[in-house]
Design a protein around this motif. Structure first.
Motif, PDB file in Angstrom:
ATOM      1  N   GLY A 208      54.368  33.934 -73.684  1.00  0.00           N
ATOM      2  CA  GLY A 208      53.497  34.547 -74.254  1.00  0.00           C
ATOM      3  C   GLY A 208      53.429  34.417 -75.709  1.00  0.00           C
ATOM      4  O   GLY A 208      52.591  34.641 -76.705  1.00  0.00           O
ATOM      5  N   GLU A 209      54.796  34.186 -76.417  1.00  0.00           N
ATOM      6  CA  GLU A 209      55.115  33.904 -77.672  1.00  0.00           C
ATOM      7  C   GLU A 209      54.709  32.470 -78.303  1.00  0.00           C
ATOM      8  O   GLU A 209      54.962  32.389 -79.284  1.00  0.00           O
ATOM      9  CB  GLU A 209      56.585  34.304 -78.202  1.00  0.00           C
ATOM     10  CG  GLU A 209      56.836  35.809 -77.981  1.00  0.00           C
ATOM     11  CD  GLU A 209      58.280  36.170 -78.422  1.00  0.00           C
ATOM     12  OE1 GLU A 209      58.656  37.243 -78.605  1.00  0.00           O
ATOM     13  OE2 GLU A 209      59.288  35.229 -78.048  1.00  0.00           O
ATOM     14  N   GLY A 210      54.755  31.607 -77.324  1.00  0.00           N
ATOM     15  CA  GLY A 210      54.288  30.293 -77.626  1.00  0.00           C
ATOM     16  C   GLY A 210      55.612  29.458 -77.837  1.00  0.00           C
ATOM     17  O   GLY A 210      55.614  28.376 -78.180  1.00  0.00           O
ATOM     18  N   ARG A 211      56.790  30.153 -77.354  1.00  0.00           N
ATOM     19  CA  ARG A 211      58.022  29.142 -77.364  1.00  0.00           C
ATOM     20  C   ARG A 211      58.421  28.641 -76.358  1.00  0.00           C
ATOM     21  O   ARG A 211      59.118  27.545 -76.229  1.00  0.00           O
ATOM     22  CB  ARG A 211      59.017  30.390 -77.482  1.00  0.00           C
ATOM     23  CG  ARG A 211      59.184  31.036 -78.965  1.00  0.00           C
ATOM     24  CD  ARG A 211      60.031  32.451 -78.922  1.00  0.00           C
ATOM     25  NE  ARG A 211      61.166  32.174 -78.608  1.00  0.00           N
ATOM     26  CZ  ARG A 211      62.426  32.893 -78.225  1.00  0.00           C
ATOM     27  NH1 ARG A 211      62.267  34.178 -78.125  1.00  0.00           N
ATOM     28  NH2 ARG A 211      63.738  32.461 -78.157  1.00  0.00           N
ATOM     29  N   TRP A 212      57.763  28.793 -75.004  1.00  0.00           N
ATOM     30  CA  TRP A 212      57.685  28.105 -74.015  1.00  0.00           C
ATOM     31  C   TRP A 212      56.464  27.562 -73.674  1.00  0.00           C
ATOM     32  O   TRP A 212      55.427  28.301 -73.975  1.00  0.00           O
ATOM     33  CB  TRP A 212      58.291  28.705 -72.806  1.00  0.00           C
ATOM     34  CG  TRP A 212      59.956  28.651 -72.616  1.00  0.00           C
ATOM     35  CD1 TRP A 212      60.759  27.894 -73.465  1.00  0.00           C
ATOM     36  CD2 TRP A 212      60.573  28.866 -71.646  1.00  0.00           C
ATOM     37  NE1 TRP A 212      62.059  28.212 -73.105  1.00  0.00           N
ATOM     38  CE2 TRP A 212      62.007  28.428 -71.702  1.00  0.00           C
ATOM     39  CE3 TRP A 212      60.354  29.474 -70.437  1.00  0.00           C
ATOM     40  CZ2 TRP A 212      62.982  28.628 -70.888  1.00  0.00           C
ATOM     41  CZ3 TRP A 212      61.262  29.517 -69.339  1.00  0.00           C
ATOM     42  CH2 TRP A 212      62.737  29.167 -69.753  1.00  0.00           C
ATOM     43  N   THR A 213      56.267  26.463 -72.902  1.00  0.00           N
ATOM     44  CA  THR A 213      55.146  26.057 -72.076  1.00  0.00           C
ATOM     45  C   THR A 213      55.241  26.284 -70.658  1.00  0.00           C
ATOM     46  O   THR A 213      56.224  26.805 -69.958  1.00  0.00           O
ATOM     47  CB  THR A 213      54.714  24.736 -72.535  1.00  0.00           C
ATOM     48  OG1 THR A 213      55.726  23.708 -71.888  1.00  0.00           O
ATOM     49  CG2 THR A 213      54.625  24.321 -73.950  1.00  0.00           C
ATOM     50  N   GLU A 219      60.141  23.312 -65.265  1.00  0.00           N
ATOM     51  CA  GLU A 219      61.368  22.558 -65.470  1.00  0.00           C
ATOM     52  C   GLU A 219      62.587  23.330 -65.272  1.00  0.00           C
ATOM     53  O   GLU A 219      63.690  23.183 -64.657  1.00  0.00           O
ATOM     54  CB  GLU A 219      61.484  21.794 -66.702  1.00  0.00           C
ATOM     55  CG  GLU A 219      60.245  20.663 -66.774  1.00  0.00           C
ATOM     56  CD  GLU A 219      60.221  19.909 -68.203  1.00  0.00           C
ATOM     57  OE1 GLU A 219      60.887  20.327 -69.070  1.00  0.00           O
ATOM     58  OE2 GLU A 219      59.930  18.832 -68.126  1.00  0.00           O
ATOM     59  N   ALA A 220      62.440  24.564 -65.889  1.00  0.00           N
ATOM     60  CA  ALA A 220      63.721  25.551 -65.803  1.00  0.00           C
ATOM     61  C   ALA A 220      63.883  26.109 -64.421  1.00  0.00           C
ATOM     62  O   ALA A 220      65.070  26.223 -63.941  1.00  0.00           O
ATOM     63  CB  ALA A 220      63.257  26.941 -66.542  1.00  0.00           C
ATOM     64  N   GLY A 229      67.360  29.073 -68.126  1.00  0.00           N
ATOM     65  CA  GLY A 229      66.292  30.373 -68.173  1.00  0.00           C
ATOM     66  C   GLY A 229      66.008  31.065 -69.424  1.00  0.00           C
ATOM     67  O   GLY A 229      66.818  30.835 -70.372  1.00  0.00           O
ATOM     68  N   GLY A 230      65.160  31.990 -69.164  1.00  0.00           N
ATOM     69  CA  GLY A 230      64.738  32.643 -70.402  1.00  0.00           C
ATOM     70  C   GLY A 230      65.794  33.788 -70.933  1.00  0.00           C
ATOM     71  O   GLY A 230      66.786  34.188 -70.180  1.00  0.00           O
TER      72      GLY A 230
END
Length: 245
Positions: A208-213, A219-220, A229-230
């Motif tokens: 949501g923050e744009g740090r991940w696609t 892939e995680a 993971g996050g």
């Protein structure tokens, strides 16, 4: 001994989780104290699942075998009398067959996770939701949640201290809706891994923050590695919502 099904809600902030532990306040411990005061006996209150420190419940289910029959409304009234100001309430009581088991009879469990997405700090919701002050793209978070539905190895999304022998779980539902500044996630599965919901929510926040696609999330998941993971979302926003039998 007659068996009673209890539906319980609680504010998780004062407690070190559900499970009975020595020297610290727990939900199970408080319930068993109330049962002893009500019945005169030390009795086990068996829950449908554990919650961690700070996690709340709106529909936790437990059962207890009382030494003598009593009307459900009297059990409800009596237990709530001894739970006054504890942060725990019994919202319903039902006499059930002895074959009913709060944990092993459960077919599916539902959690809700609440995010308040605004710049201003929380006041009334402090400790009851995850405050995220950066704008979130909820549509991308919804797409990420959909990727996690189904049968997967969720090693990436479980605590390194998780004791479950098998990391494979079937996620039956993972939906997000936005209502003003609140983002509400509903997650359902027969069983969850330790911290699974909180790590999945932390990962969706990064999307949501744009740090991940979405590709990063995929892939995680396939990496089967917790370090991929996050972040682990705080317990504040997590609610044990409902049990399906």
């Amino acid at each position: 001994m007659p068996r009673y099904k209890l539906i319980i809600e609680y504010d998780g902030r004062p407690f070190c989780g559900w499970q009975l532990q020595p020297q610290v306040p727990t939900v199970q411990g408080m319930l068993q104290q109330a049962v002893k005061k009500f019945s005169g006996y030390d009795l086990l209150v068996e829950g449908s699942g554990r919650t961690d420190t700070g996690v709340h419940a709106k529909g936790q289910v437990a059962h207890v075998d009382l030494p003598r029959p009593d009307a459900p409304y009297r059990v409800l009234k009596g237990l709530n009398f001894f739970l006054q100001e504890s942060g725990i309430a019994i919202v319903a009581v039902e006499e059930v067959d002895e074959s009913f088991h709060a944990r092993f009879s459960a077919k599916r469990r539902q959690y809700i996770y609440r995010i308040i997405n605004r710049r201003a700090p929380l006041t009334f919701e402090q400790g009851l939701a995850w405050h995220v002050n950066k704008p979130l793209d909820v549509e991308k978070m919804m797409a990420g949640a959909a990727l996690l539905v189904g049968v997967h190895d969720f090693t990436t999304f479980r605590s390194i201290n998780c004791q479950a022998p098998n990391p494979v779980r079937r996620l039956d539902r993972f939906e997000l809706i936005q209502q003003g500044e609140e983002i509400l996630a509903t997650i359902e599965s027969r069983a969850f891994l330790h911290n699974q919901v909180r790590i999945m929510m932390g990962s969706l926040k990064m999307i949501g923050e744009g740090r991940w696609t979405l590709k990063d999330l995929q892939e995680a998941l396939l990496a089967r590695d917790r370090t991929r993971g996050g972040v682990t979302a705080p317990p504040d926003g997590l609610y044990f919502s409902r049990i399906f039998y």
